[in-house]
Design a protein around this motif. Sequence first.
Motif, PDB file in Angstrom:
ATOM      1  N   CYS A 135       1.494   4.988  -9.933  1.00  0.00           N
ATOM      2  CA  CYS A 135       1.097   3.588  -9.741  1.00  0.00           C
ATOM      3  C   CYS A 135      -0.223   3.359 -10.461  1.00  0.00           C
ATOM      4  O   CYS A 135      -1.210   4.059 -10.198  1.00  0.00           O
ATOM      5  CB  CYS A 135       0.955   3.282  -8.248  1.00  0.00           C
ATOM      6  SG  CYS A 135       0.364   1.605  -7.876  1.00  0.00           S
ATOM      7  N   PHE A 182      -6.805   2.084  -4.125  1.00  0.00           N
ATOM      8  CA  PHE A 182      -6.637   2.555  -2.747  1.00  0.00           C
ATOM      9  C   PHE A 182      -7.376   3.869  -2.481  1.00  0.00           C
ATOM     10  O   PHE A 182      -7.090   4.559  -1.508  1.00  0.00           O
ATOM     11  CB  PHE A 182      -5.146   2.710  -2.441  1.00  0.00           C
ATOM     12  CG  PHE A 182      -4.378   1.428  -2.565  1.00  0.00           C
ATOM     13  CD1 PHE A 182      -4.464   0.453  -1.583  1.00  0.00           C
ATOM     14  CD2 PHE A 182      -3.591   1.185  -3.676  1.00  0.00           C
ATOM     15  CE1 PHE A 182      -3.762  -0.736  -1.702  1.00  0.00           C
ATOM     16  CE2 PHE A 182      -2.885  -0.006  -3.800  1.00  0.00           C
ATOM     17  CZ  PHE A 182      -2.981  -0.971  -2.813  1.00  0.00           C
ATOM     18  N   ARG A 183      -8.305   4.190  -3.345  1.00  0.00           N
ATOM     19  CA  ARG A 183      -9.101   5.405  -3.144  1.00  0.00           C
ATOM     20  C   ARG A 183      -9.815   5.318  -1.787  1.00  0.00           C
ATOM     21  O   ARG A 183     -10.419   4.291  -1.448  1.00  0.00           O
ATOM     22  CB  ARG A 183     -10.107   5.543  -4.278  1.00  0.00           C
ATOM     23  CG  ARG A 183     -11.085   6.711  -4.143  1.00  0.00           C
ATOM     24  CD  ARG A 183     -12.029   6.708  -5.329  1.00  0.00           C
ATOM     25  NE  ARG A 183     -13.209   7.524  -5.111  1.00  0.00           N
ATOM     26  CZ  ARG A 183     -13.316   8.798  -5.415  1.00  0.00           C
ATOM     27  NH1 ARG A 183     -12.299   9.421  -5.952  1.00  0.00           N
ATOM     28  NH2 ARG A 183     -14.433   9.458  -5.215  1.00  0.00           N
ATOM     29  N   CYS A 216      -3.397  -5.638  -8.685  1.00  0.00           N
ATOM     30  CA  CYS A 216      -3.051  -5.088  -7.367  1.00  0.00           C
ATOM     31  C   CYS A 216      -2.517  -6.187  -6.451  1.00  0.00           C
ATOM     32  O   CYS A 216      -3.170  -6.566  -5.473  1.00  0.00           O
ATOM     33  CB  CYS A 216      -4.277  -4.414  -6.759  1.00  0.00           C
ATOM     34  SG  CYS A 216      -3.918  -3.343  -5.353  1.00  0.00           S
ATOM     35  N   LYS A 258      -3.437   2.835  -8.324  1.00  0.00           N
ATOM     36  CA  LYS A 258      -3.690   3.823  -7.269  1.00  0.00           C
ATOM     37  C   LYS A 258      -5.180   3.946  -6.956  1.00  0.00           C
ATOM     38  O   LYS A 258      -5.571   4.181  -5.808  1.00  0.00           O
ATOM     39  CB  LYS A 258      -3.121   5.170  -7.679  1.00  0.00           C
ATOM     40  CG  LYS A 258      -2.727   6.045  -6.502  1.00  0.00           C
ATOM     41  CD  LYS A 258      -1.767   7.141  -6.942  1.00  0.00           C
ATOM     42  CE  LYS A 258      -1.139   7.819  -5.744  1.00  0.00           C
ATOM     43  NZ  LYS A 258      -0.090   8.787  -6.127  1.00  0.00           N
ATOM     44  N   TRP A 286       0.841  -1.201   0.000  1.00  0.00           N
ATOM     45  CA  TRP A 286       0.000   0.000   0.000  1.00  0.00           C
ATOM     46  C   TRP A 286       0.877   1.253   0.000  1.00  0.00           C
ATOM     47  O   TRP A 286       0.649   2.193  -0.783  1.00  0.00           O
ATOM     48  CB  TRP A 286      -0.921  -0.022   1.223  1.00  0.00           C
ATOM     49  CG  TRP A 286      -1.532   1.308   1.559  1.00  0.00           C
ATOM     50  CD1 TRP A 286      -2.435   2.009   0.808  1.00  0.00           C
ATOM     51  CD2 TRP A 286      -1.265   2.103   2.724  1.00  0.00           C
ATOM     52  NE1 TRP A 286      -2.764   3.187   1.438  1.00  0.00           N
ATOM     53  CE2 TRP A 286      -2.062   3.275   2.623  1.00  0.00           C
ATOM     54  CE3 TRP A 286      -0.462   1.930   3.850  1.00  0.00           C
ATOM     55  CZ2 TRP A 286      -2.053   4.272   3.593  1.00  0.00           C
ATOM     56  CZ3 TRP A 286      -0.459   2.916   4.831  1.00  0.00           C
ATOM     57  CH2 TRP A 286      -1.246   4.071   4.690  1.00  0.00           C
ATOM     58  N   GLN A 287       1.899   1.255   0.838  1.00  0.00           N
ATOM     59  CA  GLN A 287       2.791   2.414   0.909  1.00  0.00           C
ATOM     60  C   GLN A 287       3.532   2.613  -0.415  1.00  0.00           C
ATOM     61  O   GLN A 287       3.742   3.757  -0.853  1.00  0.00           O
ATOM     62  CB  GLN A 287       3.799   2.222   2.053  1.00  0.00           C
ATOM     63  CG  GLN A 287       3.158   2.194   3.439  1.00  0.00           C
ATOM     64  CD  GLN A 287       4.116   1.735   4.522  1.00  0.00           C
ATOM     65  OE1 GLN A 287       5.102   1.028   4.244  1.00  0.00           O
ATOM     66  NE2 GLN A 287       3.838   2.123   5.767  1.00  0.00           N
ATOM     67  N   CYS A 299       2.510   1.789  -3.517  1.00  0.00           N
ATOM     68  CA  CYS A 299       1.644   2.268  -4.593  1.00  0.00           C
ATOM     69  C   CYS A 299       1.160   3.691  -4.357  1.00  0.00           C
ATOM     70  O   CYS A 299       0.952   4.443  -5.312  1.00  0.00           O
ATOM     71  CB  CYS A 299       0.455   1.327  -4.770  1.00  0.00           C
ATOM     72  SG  CYS A 299      -0.603   1.722  -6.182  1.00  0.00           S
ATOM     73  N   THR A 300       0.979   4.077  -3.112  1.00  0.00           N
ATOM     74  CA  THR A 300       0.406   5.390  -2.828  1.00  0.00           C
ATOM     75  C   THR A 300       1.448   6.456  -2.491  1.00  0.00           C
ATOM     76  O   THR A 300       1.090   7.579  -2.114  1.00  0.00           O
ATOM     77  CB  THR A 300      -0.600   5.287  -1.663  1.00  0.00           C
ATOM     78  OG1 THR A 300       0.059   4.763  -0.499  1.00  0.00           O
ATOM     79  CG2 THR A 300      -1.759   4.368  -2.033  1.00  0.00           C
ATOM     80  N   HIS A 301       2.709   6.125  -2.635  1.00  0.00           N
ATOM     81  CA  HIS A 301       3.763   7.099  -2.357  1.00  0.00           C
ATOM     82  C   HIS A 301       3.548   8.343  -3.212  1.00  0.00           C
ATOM     83  O   HIS A 301       3.275   8.267  -4.406  1.00  0.00           O
ATOM     84  CB  HIS A 301       5.135   6.491  -2.655  1.00  0.00           C
ATOM     85  CG  HIS A 301       6.281   7.269  -2.099  1.00  0.00           C
ATOM     86  ND1 HIS A 301       6.707   8.468  -2.634  1.00  0.00           N
ATOM     87  CD2 HIS A 301       7.098   7.034  -1.030  1.00  0.00           C
ATOM     88  CE1 HIS A 301       7.731   8.924  -1.944  1.00  0.00           C
ATOM     89  NE2 HIS A 301       7.992   8.072  -0.969  1.00  0.00           N
ATOM     90  N   GLU A 302       3.659   9.511  -2.588  1.00  0.00           N
ATOM     91  CA  GLU A 302       3.321  10.759  -3.286  1.00  0.00           C
ATOM     92  C   GLU A 302       4.212  11.046  -4.483  1.00  0.00           C
ATOM     93  O   GLU A 302       3.812  11.786  -5.398  1.00  0.00           O
ATOM     94  CB  GLU A 302       3.395  11.938  -2.306  1.00  0.00           C
ATOM     95  CG  GLU A 302       4.752  12.175  -1.691  1.00  0.00           C
ATOM     96  CD  GLU A 302       4.767  13.318  -0.689  1.00  0.00           C
ATOM     97  OE1 GLU A 302       5.859  13.691  -0.228  1.00  0.00           O
ATOM     98  OE2 GLU A 302       3.671  13.833  -0.388  1.00  0.00           O
TER      99      GLU A 302
END
Length: 568
Positions: A128, A134-135, A168, A131, A118-119, A121-124
Amino acid sequence: MRRFKTIVLLTFAVVFLHSCSLDFSSKHLKLLYWQAPSMLNPFLSSGTKDMEAASIVIEPLARYDANANRIPILATKIPTIENGGIPEDRRSITWHLREDVVWSDGTPLTAHDVVFSWQYCTHEEAGCTAKDSFRDVEQVVAVNDHTVRIDFVKPNPFPFGPFVGSICPVLQAEQFKDCLGLRAQECTRENFYPIGTGPYIVDRFRANDTVVYRANPRYREEDKPFFRKVVIKGGGDAPSAARAVLQTGEFDYAWNLQIEPEVLSSMRESGKGEVVTAFGSQVERIMVNQTNNDASLDSDTRSVFMDGNNPHPFLSDLSVRRALSLAIDRQVLVDIGYGIAGEPTCNVISLPEQYVSKINDDCKIQDIEEANRILDEAGWVRGTDGIRAKDGVRLSLLYQTSTNSVRQGTQSLIKDMWQQIGVETELRNIDAAVFFGSDAGSPDTLQKFYADVQMYTNSFEGNDPSNYVEGWQCENVPGPHNQWVGVNISRGCSEEYDMLLETLSETFDPAQRIVIIKQLNDMVVQNYWEIPLIHRARVSAKSNSLKGFELNGWDSELWNIADWYREE
């Protein structure tokens, strides 16, 4: 007597070696993906061929079977309200991991790996492709080594986005720990040779060419997989792939046989294999670029959305986009290029049936006269060469797609149809491995979209398009800011669309959710960000000796490769 014994021993040795050779080769599985894989990390690629090639190595918590049902993979069961996995307030979902799963390097799979994925794929700083899965995820928490809880920022009516389906998967935290953010694309070794929990391990990877796998000795299911070695060979084209299975028998399986129906029919008569089909969510469509793709622009501007301040010089006109759609005879495209493996469609969501909008079906009837009327009314005037122009801008467009005989045939037919309404069309085709590739530096990927329109098939996993419709959010437009991995390829952006998505995320009534999803579909097609053409069946070929195969229209076609075996 000695000579006789020698002959017998030699004969026995030859027979024994021959039988060993047969047994050895029978344990080798040869797959043809004529669109060759370019990497094995689905988080960094939008290419189906990459996701499928990775799916036999790295796995999600759950995936979809051939009937679009969710089935547990790394989890012990599918969470529900009834079994306590989803609380009444719908603010979280809890997954219990199987305790018999280890990574192929022998280390245990833990909830920490799920949290890390999760971290990752969602890294700012990262782009990804998953993404959207993970909304509205607030955090992913390791409750203990084998329990993970996903918390949402608000009640979630569809909590099965994260870690469900081949797009995913769960990555090994230890392997990818130095690949966060901007470094993700630089981790070539990790992206080509991921450590996984699946039935196979990558032995050799050659981008856009060949992947060689060996059986994972630590795979959790006893006596599986049957095949000791798997080779995915890329390159060539769909007809040669079909021939290698159906006529020559050189390969066991050929993927994505987008071939003229009469050609495929003649091949299957050889009797060495069979053609298998399955309808799912696959729709062949034309993406209509909403941004300026002029070649004179620099890489920070060309086909870059720029908050809507870089519009296409003529495709930003809704009248032009609508006329392009009306001029297309979709039934002709089906008859010539697809046969029973295709149906005309006017929607980006063509299955499951309950989500299919009925208000766009007028596109199934070609209307050249109406298309011309619309362009006349909008002020696009024919010149002496028959091509329309307005304020010095000609309706002259570049139409690109991947190299494939059916797609080139479709291009040619549509070019003739567009000529009838005064639109000039230049055709371009790009090698599929490059077009569907993930090289952020390549100018020829579908994400870069250095053309006016481009054509390919898109789809979603499972029987609920809730995550799929999120793909058209404004924030999902690809560009330099996300390393070109955004999934809103047409660059269509609407505040109204994003607000309706927000409404969907807060709606729990199943009937009302269906209504909203249909409305989102209608906004995409009535804005002509995309022009749907054909609802495609998946079409592949398998050898007669290959057993256990079940074509899946809702997930990776290799979803149950651990169950495949050979019967001579």
